[in-house]
Design a protein around this motif. Structure first.
Motif, PDB file in Angstrom:
ATOM      1  N   GLY A   1      33.364  42.935  38.288  1.00 47.52           N
ATOM      2  CA  GLY A   1      34.652  42.649  37.651  1.00 47.52           C
ATOM      3  C   GLY A   1      35.599  41.969  38.624  1.00 47.52           C
ATOM      4  N   MET A   2      36.846  41.812  38.183  1.00 48.51           N
ATOM      5  CA  MET A   2      37.819  41.111  39.035  1.00 48.51           C
ATOM      6  C   MET A   2      38.050  41.862  40.350  1.00 48.51           C
ATOM      7  SD  MET A   2      41.817  40.223  38.361  1.00 48.51           S
ATOM      8  CE  MET A   2      42.261  41.917  38.066  1.00 48.51           C
ATOM      9  N   ILE A   3      38.471  43.125  40.248  1.00 51.43           N
ATOM     10  CA  ILE A   3      38.747  43.891  41.480  1.00 51.43           C
ATOM     11  C   ILE A   3      37.429  44.137  42.215  1.00 51.43           C
ATOM     12  CG2 ILE A   3      39.683  46.052  42.404  1.00 51.43           C
ATOM     13  CD1 ILE A   3      41.484  46.202  39.879  1.00 51.43           C
TER      14      ILE A   3
ATOM     15  N   ASP B   1      26.988  47.593  37.521  1.00 51.41           N
ATOM     16  CA  ASP B   1      27.773  46.922  36.471  1.00 51.41           C
ATOM     17  C   ASP B   1      26.823  46.563  35.343  1.00 51.41           C
ATOM     18  OD1 ASP B   1      29.524  44.915  35.060  1.00 51.41           O
ATOM     19  OD2 ASP B   1      30.747  45.141  36.858  1.00 51.41           O
ATOM     20  N   ASN B   2      27.315  46.594  34.102  1.00 47.53           N
ATOM     21  CA  ASN B   2      26.440  46.142  32.998  1.00 47.53           C
ATOM     22  C   ASN B   2      26.776  44.707  32.574  1.00 47.53           C
ATOM     23  OD1 ASN B   2      28.815  46.451  31.622  1.00 47.53           O
ATOM     24  ND2 ASN B   2      27.978  47.664  29.933  1.00 47.53           N
TER      25      ASN B   2
ATOM     26  N   ARG C   1      31.811  42.568  30.987  1.00 43.71           N
ATOM     27  CA  ARG C   1      32.995  41.712  31.187  1.00 43.71           C
ATOM     28  C   ARG C   1      32.901  40.973  32.521  1.00 43.71           C
ATOM     29  NH1 ARG C   1      39.228  42.864  32.145  1.00 43.71           N
ATOM     30  NH2 ARG C   1      40.148  41.201  30.902  1.00 43.71           N
ATOM     31  N   GLY C   2      32.388  41.630  33.524  1.00 39.83           N
ATOM     32  CA  GLY C   2      32.251  40.991  34.835  1.00 39.83           C
ATOM     33  C   GLY C   2      31.107  39.991  34.820  1.00 39.83           C
TER      34      GLY C   2
ATOM     35  N   GLY D   1      23.417  48.611  35.096  1.00 42.71           N
ATOM     36  CA  GLY D   1      23.319  49.876  34.364  1.00 42.71           C
ATOM     37  C   GLY D   1      24.493  50.056  33.430  1.00 42.71           C
ATOM     38  N   ASN D   2      24.243  50.717  32.298  1.00 40.07           N
ATOM     39  CA  ASN D   2      25.313  51.002  31.339  1.00 40.07           C
ATOM     40  C   ASN D   2      25.835  52.416  31.577  1.00 40.07           C
ATOM     41  OD1 ASN D   2      27.014  51.451  29.249  1.00 40.07           O
ATOM     42  ND2 ASN D   2      25.499  51.115  27.625  1.00 40.07           N
ATOM     43  N   LEU D   3      27.036  52.515  32.142  1.00 42.11           N
ATOM     44  CA  LEU D   3      27.579  53.808  32.567  1.00 42.11           C
ATOM     45  C   LEU D   3      28.099  54.645  31.405  1.00 42.11           C
ATOM     46  CD1 LEU D   3      29.458  52.367  35.663  1.00 42.11           C
ATOM     47  CD2 LEU D   3      27.302  53.615  35.676  1.00 42.11           C
TER      48      LEU D   3
ATOM     49  N   LEU E   1      35.353  51.709  39.410  1.00 44.91           N
ATOM     50  CA  LEU E   1      36.209  50.680  38.787  1.00 44.91           C
ATOM     51  C   LEU E   1      35.788  50.367  37.356  1.00 44.91           C
ATOM     52  CD1 LEU E   1      36.238  48.069  41.739  1.00 44.91           C
ATOM     53  CD2 LEU E   1      37.970  49.810  41.263  1.00 44.91           C
TER      54      LEU E   1
ATOM     55  N   VAL F   1      38.682  47.387  30.030  1.00 50.95           N
ATOM     56  CA  VAL F   1      40.067  46.956  30.281  1.00 50.95           C
ATOM     57  C   VAL F   1      40.165  45.527  29.773  1.00 50.95           C
ATOM     58  CG1 VAL F   1      39.356  46.570  32.686  1.00 50.95           C
ATOM     59  CG2 VAL F   1      41.727  46.447  32.162  1.00 50.95           C
TER      60      VAL F   1
ATOM     61  N   TYR G   1      44.076  53.164  25.685  1.00 53.81           N
ATOM     62  CA  TYR G   1      43.612  52.802  27.031  1.00 53.81           C
ATOM     63  C   TYR G   1      44.312  53.691  28.072  1.00 53.81           C
ATOM     64  CZ  TYR G   1      43.410  50.089  31.399  1.00 53.81           C
ATOM     65  OH  TYR G   1      43.268  49.701  32.715  1.00 53.81           O
TER      66      TYR G   1
ATOM     67  N   LYS H   1      42.463  56.525  30.514  1.00 54.96           N
ATOM     68  CA  LYS H   1      42.489  56.436  31.974  1.00 54.96           C
ATOM     69  C   LYS H   1      43.138  57.700  32.579  1.00 54.96           C
ATOM     70  CE  LYS H   1      41.496  53.358  34.179  1.00 54.96           C
ATOM     71  NZ  LYS H   1      40.202  53.059  34.844  1.00 54.96           N
TER      72      LYS H   1
ATOM     73  N   VAL I   1      47.193  44.167  37.714  1.00 47.80           N
ATOM     74  CA  VAL I   1      46.450  43.485  38.776  1.00 47.80           C
ATOM     75  C   VAL I   1      46.049  42.082  38.304  1.00 47.80           C
ATOM     76  CG1 VAL I   1      44.538  43.709  40.402  1.00 47.80           C
ATOM     77  CG2 VAL I   1      45.489  45.764  39.321  1.00 47.80           C
TER      78      VAL I   1
HETATM   79  N1  LIG Z   1      43.343  44.603  35.824  1.00 48.24           N
HETATM   80  C1  LIG Z   1      44.403  45.390  35.780  1.00 48.24           C
HETATM   81  O1  LIG Z   1      45.529  44.941  35.540  1.00 48.24           O
HETATM   82  C2  LIG Z   1      44.263  46.881  36.016  1.00 48.24           C
HETATM   83  C3  LIG Z   1      45.425  47.657  36.070  1.00 48.24           C
HETATM   84  C4  LIG Z   1      45.297  49.036  36.257  1.00 48.24           C
HETATM   85  C5  LIG Z   1      44.047  49.608  36.407  1.00 48.24           C
HETATM   86  N2  LIG Z   1      42.933  48.813  36.355  1.00 48.24           N
HETATM   87  C6  LIG Z   1      41.629  49.474  36.457  1.00 48.24           C
HETATM   88  O2  LIG Z   1      40.878  48.861  37.482  1.00 48.24           O
HETATM   89  C7  LIG Z   1      39.491  48.874  37.143  1.00 48.24           C
HETATM   90  C8  LIG Z   1      38.898  47.502  37.329  1.00 48.24           C
HETATM   91  O3  LIG Z   1      39.660  46.576  36.573  1.00 48.24           O
HETATM   92  P1  LIG Z   1      39.355  45.023  36.567  1.00 48.24           P
HETATM   93  O4  LIG Z   1      40.631  44.349  36.275  1.00 48.24           O
HETATM   94  O5  LIG Z   1      38.564  44.628  37.753  1.00 48.24           O
HETATM   95  O6  LIG Z   1      38.484  44.937  35.238  1.00 48.24           O
HETATM   96  P2  LIG Z   1      37.150  44.124  34.930  1.00 48.24           P
HETATM   97  O7  LIG Z   1      36.934  44.225  33.468  1.00 48.24           O
HETATM   98  O8  LIG Z   1      37.199  42.794  35.550  1.00 48.24           O
HETATM   99  O9  LIG Z   1      36.063  45.023  35.697  1.00 48.24           O
HETATM  100  C9  LIG Z   1      35.467  46.151  35.097  1.00 48.24           C
HETATM  101  C10 LIG Z   1      33.957  46.002  35.257  1.00 48.24           C
HETATM  102  O10 LIG Z   1      33.334  47.133  34.637  1.00 48.24           O
HETATM  103  C11 LIG Z   1      32.166  46.690  33.969  1.00 48.24           C
HETATM  104  N3  LIG Z   1      31.846  47.638  32.919  1.00 48.24           N
HETATM  105  C12 LIG Z   1      32.537  47.870  31.769  1.00 48.24           C
HETATM  106  N4  LIG Z   1      31.881  48.762  31.018  1.00 48.24           N
HETATM  107  C13 LIG Z   1      30.761  49.125  31.712  1.00 48.24           C
HETATM  108  C14 LIG Z   1      29.693  50.022  31.457  1.00 48.24           C
HETATM  109  N5  LIG Z   1      29.604  50.710  30.310  1.00 48.24           N
HETATM  110  N6  LIG Z   1      28.711  50.141  32.385  1.00 48.24           N
HETATM  111  C15 LIG Z   1      28.760  49.410  33.539  1.00 48.24           C
HETATM  112  N7  LIG Z   1      29.749  48.559  33.832  1.00 48.24           N
HETATM  113  C16 LIG Z   1      30.741  48.408  32.926  1.00 48.24           C
HETATM  114  C17 LIG Z   1      32.539  45.304  33.426  1.00 48.24           C
HETATM  115  O11 LIG Z   1      31.410  44.498  33.179  1.00 48.24           O
HETATM  116  C18 LIG Z   1      33.414  44.759  34.549  1.00 48.24           C
HETATM  117  O12 LIG Z   1      32.651  44.005  35.461  1.00 48.24           O
HETATM  118  C19 LIG Z   1      39.411  49.433  35.725  1.00 48.24           C
HETATM  119  O13 LIG Z   1      39.033  50.787  35.807  1.00 48.24           O
HETATM  120  C20 LIG Z   1      40.818  49.294  35.194  1.00 48.24           C
HETATM  121  O14 LIG Z   1      41.128  50.298  34.241  1.00 48.24           O
HETATM  122  C21 LIG Z   1      43.012  47.471  36.168  1.00 48.24           C
END
Ligand SMILES: NC(=O)c1ccc[n+]([C@@H]2O[C@H](COP(=O)([O-])OP(=O)(O)OC[C@H]3O[C@@H](n4cnc5c(N)ncnc54)[C@H](O)[C@@H]3O)[C@@H](O)[C@H]2O)c1
Length: 335
Positions: free
Chosen positions: A10-12, A36-37, A40-41, A62-64, A84, A88, A160, A164, A190
């Protein structure tokens, strides 16, 4: 050091994994595992962020949301778990899919807790969200900066935010029972590269950036949701990674720690910054029928400063310039 990151693509996750591979090289006996599954990433973003170090990552698809030893076995002998992965997205998606988001995040977070309960890593870093704070404290862009004690009595605006918050509570129980040392970082909004920029699911900054690039090419108005006076405390992903790495040593079992600036930036300010950086001829237009979420919030980050030594460093101008360059290159194919 053996470190496991969920949501690594994912992004972070992409920023974090690239830093971890550099800080803890495989040649020195360290192990970095990412799960990661790819719902979205994107693996391409993760590879781009990590460069040649990507080869040192143990990537697990893997699907968590389903507990399964095909991924859970990787929690064995791990020192630090950084969780992470969750559903989201931008507010349009979140408010139209609340039951799915709520249910799936509860499943993911509980499955991670089960794996932690079983394999007992030394430290568990859970990321929460400012969306879990009560809605009534976010009704104006002049609302006072949130403090951690504001979280209860709980009244988040969205499914959401509730989901969380449940993850935070579960992380707290794991600490209380001595299973692991939990750190709970509550992130404000973020942004950064390696983000989702799909129209249906992207978050506000990449969504507006992409629209502004499109408007410049097609001579259209930039449509802002609501009147643009709603605001958020935007924090760059590099600053978030810094907070996560600082919490390897500090911040455990201290309850929630907010990560975000004490400034609430209005969406109109972001839109005007984009116009300045992309094309001064773009005009703004407002769509009052769209959801805007909470009206305004910012973070009093004194706890982050005192407990883990964190302060935000990347300015919104720097972060947005970097994102524009990345997105311009990514969207060449779209336009
Ligand atoms: N982006 C923001 O503004 C923000 C703000 C507060 C908190 N967060 C938290 O930070 C974390 C990361 O956010 P992000 O912006 O990088 O989001 P993102 O969607 O880019 O990353 C999340 C990753 O989780 C993976 N994922 C989702 N469901 C899955 C599953 N069932 N099994 C395996 N992988 C799975 C997605 O493919 C993705 O790569 C999240 O927990 C989010 O709630 C984000």
């Amino acid at each position: 050091m053996n470190i496991l990151v969920t949501g690594c693509a994912g992004m972070i996750g992409s920023y974090l994994t690239s830093h971890l591979l550099k800080l803890f090289p495989k040649n020195d006996g360290n192990k970095i595992i990412g799960i990661d599954n790819l719902s979205r990433g994107k693996l391409s973003n993760l590879k781009e962020a990590c460069g040649n170090d990507f080869e040192d990552l143990i990537f697990v698809n893997g699907n968590l949301s389903l507990f399964d030893y095909s991924w859970a076995k990787y929690f064995q002998n791990i020192d630090i778990v950084i969780h992470l992965a969750d559903i989201v997205a931008g507010i349009g998606y979140v408010f139209s899919n609340e039951s799915y988001v709520f249910r799936t995040n509860l499943l993911i977070n509980s499955n991670i807790s089960k794996a932690i309960f079983e394999y007992k890593p030394k430290r568990y870093i859970y990321v929460g969200t400012a969306c879990s704070f009560p809605r009534n404290l976010q009704l104006s862009t002049n609302s006072r900066p949130l403090v951690e004690d504001d979280q209860f009595p709980a009244a988040p605006e969205s499914g959401y935010g509730w989901s969380k918050l449940m993850g935070e509570i579960e992380a707290g129980y794991l600490s209380k029972e001595g299973i692991t040392d939990s750190v709970v970082l509550s992130l404000h909004n973020v942004y950064g590269k390696y983000c989702d920029y799909a129209k249906e699911t992207s978050q506000v900054i990449p969504s507006l950036c992409l629209k502004a690039i499109e408007c410049s090419k097609e001579n259209k108005n930039l449509v802002v949701w609501g009147n643009g006076n709603q605001g958020r405390a935007f924090v760059h992903a590099e600053d978030v990674v810094n907070a996560i790495i600082l919490s390897f040593e500090k911040g455990a079992n201290e309850g929630v720690i907010q990560i975000g600036p004490n400034k609430c930036t209005k969406i109109n300010e972001i839109a005007n910054l984009l116009i300045e950086k992309i094309d001064m001829n773009i005009k703004l237009e407002y769509d009052l029928s769209k959801p805007v979420g909470d009206i305004g919030r910012s973070a009093n980050f004194n706890k982050a400063k005192n407990s883990i030594g964190w302060v935000p460093k990347v300015t919104i101008e720097e972060g947005i310039s970097d994102l524009i360059e990345w997105l311009k290159f990514k969207v060449i194919d779209i336009f």
